[in-house]
Design a protein around this motif. Sequence first.
Motif, PDB file in Angstrom:
ATOM      1  N   ALA A 186       0.831  -1.289   0.042  1.00 28.63           N
ATOM      2  CA  ALA A 186       0.078   0.206   0.060  1.00 28.63           C
ATOM      3  C   ALA A 186       0.938   1.183  -0.130  1.00 28.63           C
ATOM      4  CB  ALA A 186      -1.028   0.153   1.133  1.00 28.63           C
ATOM      5  N   ALA A 187       2.302   1.321   0.170  1.00 29.65           N
ATOM      6  CA  ALA A 187       3.037   2.372   0.515  1.00 29.65           C
ATOM      7  C   ALA A 187       3.213   2.912  -1.055  1.00 29.65           C
ATOM      8  CB  ALA A 187       4.264   1.664   1.180  1.00 29.65           C
ATOM      9  N   ARG A 245      -6.814  -2.594  -1.089  1.00 32.35           N
ATOM     10  CA  ARG A 245      -5.570  -3.193  -1.366  1.00 32.35           C
ATOM     11  C   ARG A 245      -5.490  -3.700  -2.664  1.00 32.35           C
ATOM     12  NH1 ARG A 245      -5.304  -7.127   4.331  1.00 32.35           N
ATOM     13  NH2 ARG A 245      -4.277  -5.388   5.487  1.00 32.35           N
ATOM     14  N   ARG A 246      -6.566  -4.188  -3.435  1.00 29.99           N
ATOM     15  CA  ARG A 246      -6.616  -4.578  -4.654  1.00 29.99           C
ATOM     16  C   ARG A 246      -6.168  -3.519  -5.474  1.00 29.99           C
ATOM     17  NH1 ARG A 246     -10.421  -8.499  -2.744  1.00 29.99           N
ATOM     18  NH2 ARG A 246     -12.026  -7.125  -2.737  1.00 29.99           N
ATOM     19  N   LYS A 247      -6.763  -2.179  -5.073  1.00 31.96           N
ATOM     20  CA  LYS A 247      -6.355  -0.996  -6.073  1.00 31.96           C
ATOM     21  C   LYS A 247      -4.947  -0.889  -5.986  1.00 31.96           C
ATOM     22  CE  LYS A 247      -7.548   3.833  -6.256  1.00 31.96           C
ATOM     23  NZ  LYS A 247      -6.236   4.382  -5.997  1.00 31.96           N
ATOM     24  N   LYS A 248      -4.179  -0.970  -5.063  1.00 33.75           N
ATOM     25  CA  LYS A 248      -2.835  -0.769  -4.848  1.00 33.75           C
ATOM     26  C   LYS A 248      -2.055  -1.667  -5.532  1.00 33.75           C
ATOM     27  CE  LYS A 248      -2.648   3.008  -2.347  1.00 33.75           C
ATOM     28  NZ  LYS A 248      -2.129   4.376  -2.844  1.00 33.75           N
ATOM     29  N   ILE A 253       1.065  -2.981 -10.774  1.00 33.58           N
ATOM     30  CA  ILE A 253       1.132  -3.746 -11.807  1.00 33.58           C
ATOM     31  C   ILE A 253       1.065  -2.928 -13.113  1.00 33.58           C
ATOM     32  CG2 ILE A 253      -0.001  -5.274 -13.243  1.00 33.58           C
ATOM     33  CD1 ILE A 253       1.436  -6.726 -10.896  1.00 33.58           C
ATOM     34  N   LYS A 254       0.178  -1.886 -13.378  1.00 33.12           N
ATOM     35  CA  LYS A 254      -0.138  -1.045 -14.573  1.00 33.12           C
ATOM     36  C   LYS A 254       1.169  -0.179 -14.443  1.00 33.12           C
ATOM     37  CE  LYS A 254      -3.488   2.301 -16.281  1.00 33.12           C
ATOM     38  NZ  LYS A 254      -2.668   3.617 -16.056  1.00 33.12           N
ATOM     39  N   GLY A 255       1.873   0.168 -13.422  1.00 31.44           N
ATOM     40  CA  GLY A 255       2.892   1.113 -13.401  1.00 31.44           C
ATOM     41  C   GLY A 255       4.237   0.399 -14.153  1.00 31.44           C
ATOM     42  N   ASN A 282      -9.255 -12.705  -2.934  1.00 31.52           N
ATOM     43  CA  ASN A 282      -9.672 -12.467  -1.565  1.00 31.52           C
ATOM     44  C   ASN A 282      -8.549 -12.406  -0.679  1.00 31.52           C
ATOM     45  OD1 ASN A 282     -12.494 -12.370  -2.051  1.00 31.52           O
ATOM     46  ND2 ASN A 282     -12.447 -14.368  -2.391  1.00 31.52           N
ATOM     47  N   ASN A 283      -7.560 -13.167  -0.856  1.00 30.71           N
ATOM     48  CA  ASN A 283      -6.503 -13.385   0.073  1.00 30.71           C
ATOM     49  C   ASN A 283      -5.153 -12.665  -0.280  1.00 30.71           C
ATOM     50  OD1 ASN A 283      -8.014 -14.844   2.000  1.00 30.71           O
ATOM     51  ND2 ASN A 283      -7.752 -16.753   0.630  1.00 30.71           N
ATOM     52  N   LEU A 284      -4.818 -12.710  -1.515  1.00 32.61           N
ATOM     53  CA  LEU A 284      -3.705 -11.977  -2.074  1.00 32.61           C
ATOM     54  C   LEU A 284      -3.997 -10.575  -2.397  1.00 32.61           C
ATOM     55  CD1 LEU A 284      -2.170 -15.194  -3.818  1.00 32.61           C
ATOM     56  CD2 LEU A 284      -1.593 -14.316  -1.583  1.00 32.61           C
ATOM     57  N   TYR A 285      -5.316 -10.344  -2.856  1.00 29.56           N
ATOM     58  CA  TYR A 285      -5.704  -9.026  -3.340  1.00 29.56           C
ATOM     59  C   TYR A 285      -5.135  -8.837  -4.587  1.00 29.56           C
ATOM     60  CZ  TYR A 285      -6.804  -8.866   1.571  1.00 29.56           C
ATOM     61  OH  TYR A 285      -7.247  -9.234   2.781  1.00 29.56           O
ATOM     62  N   ALA A 286      -4.992  -9.745  -5.252  1.00 29.31           N
ATOM     63  CA  ALA A 286      -4.534  -9.751  -6.678  1.00 29.31           C
ATOM     64  C   ALA A 286      -5.862 -10.009  -7.707  1.00 29.31           C
ATOM     65  CB  ALA A 286      -3.674 -10.964  -6.832  1.00 29.31           C
ATOM     66  N   ASP A 287      -6.148  -9.006  -8.315  1.00 29.80           N
ATOM     67  CA  ASP A 287      -7.479  -8.976  -9.132  1.00 29.80           C
ATOM     68  C   ASP A 287      -7.016  -9.569 -10.523  1.00 29.80           C
ATOM     69  OD1 ASP A 287      -9.603  -8.581 -10.495  1.00 29.80           O
ATOM     70  OD2 ASP A 287      -9.776  -6.275  -9.641  1.00 29.80           O
TER      71      ASP A 287
END
Length: 411
Positions: A186-187, A245-248, A253-255, A282-287
Amino acid sequence: MKKIIILFLVISLSFCSCSLMEETNEKTTVQPFIESENKKEGETYVKSVWITYYELEKMIGNNDEENFRVAVNKAFKDLYEMGFNTVTVQVRAFADAFYKSDYFPLSKYCFGKQGGELKYDVLNILCRAAQRNQLKIEAWVNPYRVSYDSDIEKLSDNNIAKKWYKSKNKKSNVFVYDKGIYFNPAADDVKKLIINGAREIAEKYSVSAIHFDDYFYPTTEKKIDSSEYKNYKKKGGKLSLSDFRRKKVSEMIKGVNEAVKAVNKNIKFGISPASNINNDYNNLYADVKKWAKNRIYCDYICPQIYFGFKNVYQPFMFTVKKWIEFTTCDLYIGLPLYKSGKADKYAAEEDKNAINEFKNNKNIIARQINYLAKIDDIKGFYIFSYSSLSDEKCREEVSNMIKAIQSTHPN
């Protein structure tokens, strides 16, 4: 006439000398990666093998550069002859590198000491060997993992994770969880570091791709990024913690993809997530569904479908079809050669046929390769991992697998 012949010989010898120097001098800067134009319908069917950091460490051996060069060239020559056309090498498994980096210290698995002297550039030699043996090479990176050891003091003093952890203002960029150390996804500082690290590889080395594996958030605990989430909410953010978290992670990834493409549009960016889509989300927050549907995130997805045909929970063919349903970027499949000849206790609770499938059959991987080759939506496969090719328990499976590799989508 004699002068003309002598001049011709001098020019020829000079050319041969330059070629020999280019062939043997591994410290020469490698050329930028350029996608070959000799491809069927614009794409090559990918046949890759993962080479882990601990397998690479064994190749380095006693730290002698010439021995390493010989070992790598032999390994890559053998892989090419088996039918592989790509190697995916783990050059940053933690917050340290097997190459010259402005952001990460030398890996302790490289020459025995994190932050020590770079005796020779491992990744440069790998790139040169790949070029010589007609293989593409992908730089495999783990973005968030710092160490498998929770003791911060064991990190080198020039490790950015240690510096951040000991800083009053930057400590939240790193956290200790269970028996490991991780960067905080998240940082913003972490996102910038990972993007810079990927860009650096693309700028300096002739790799065909930057490759991330399946490790993202290591835990669902709320405290690890609480300060970042609180700041987000104070500024009017409406997302739940999970969506935040998924957004972060997706922003990172996009960056990375944007940074790599800005350097060289021919270098791909790919991700190899775990095969359980719900667990990723749900657990790794990887969309992973979002990434697989939109090339602004990545060029390819390679789910690790490490299961047999009889697996009770995620049978191979069923799981492959699930990924095909929503993937629009290139789709590759990760295959578990390492399971060959062994019981798979996670395949079922009591079903012995499922548990012993890899133990009782010597052609599982070969059958999986043949199955994938018939599906137009599948663009290739990755084998985990290199050391299994010489594992005695996998010997018969490897023999059958090589036949399948060589008979499907010939290079």
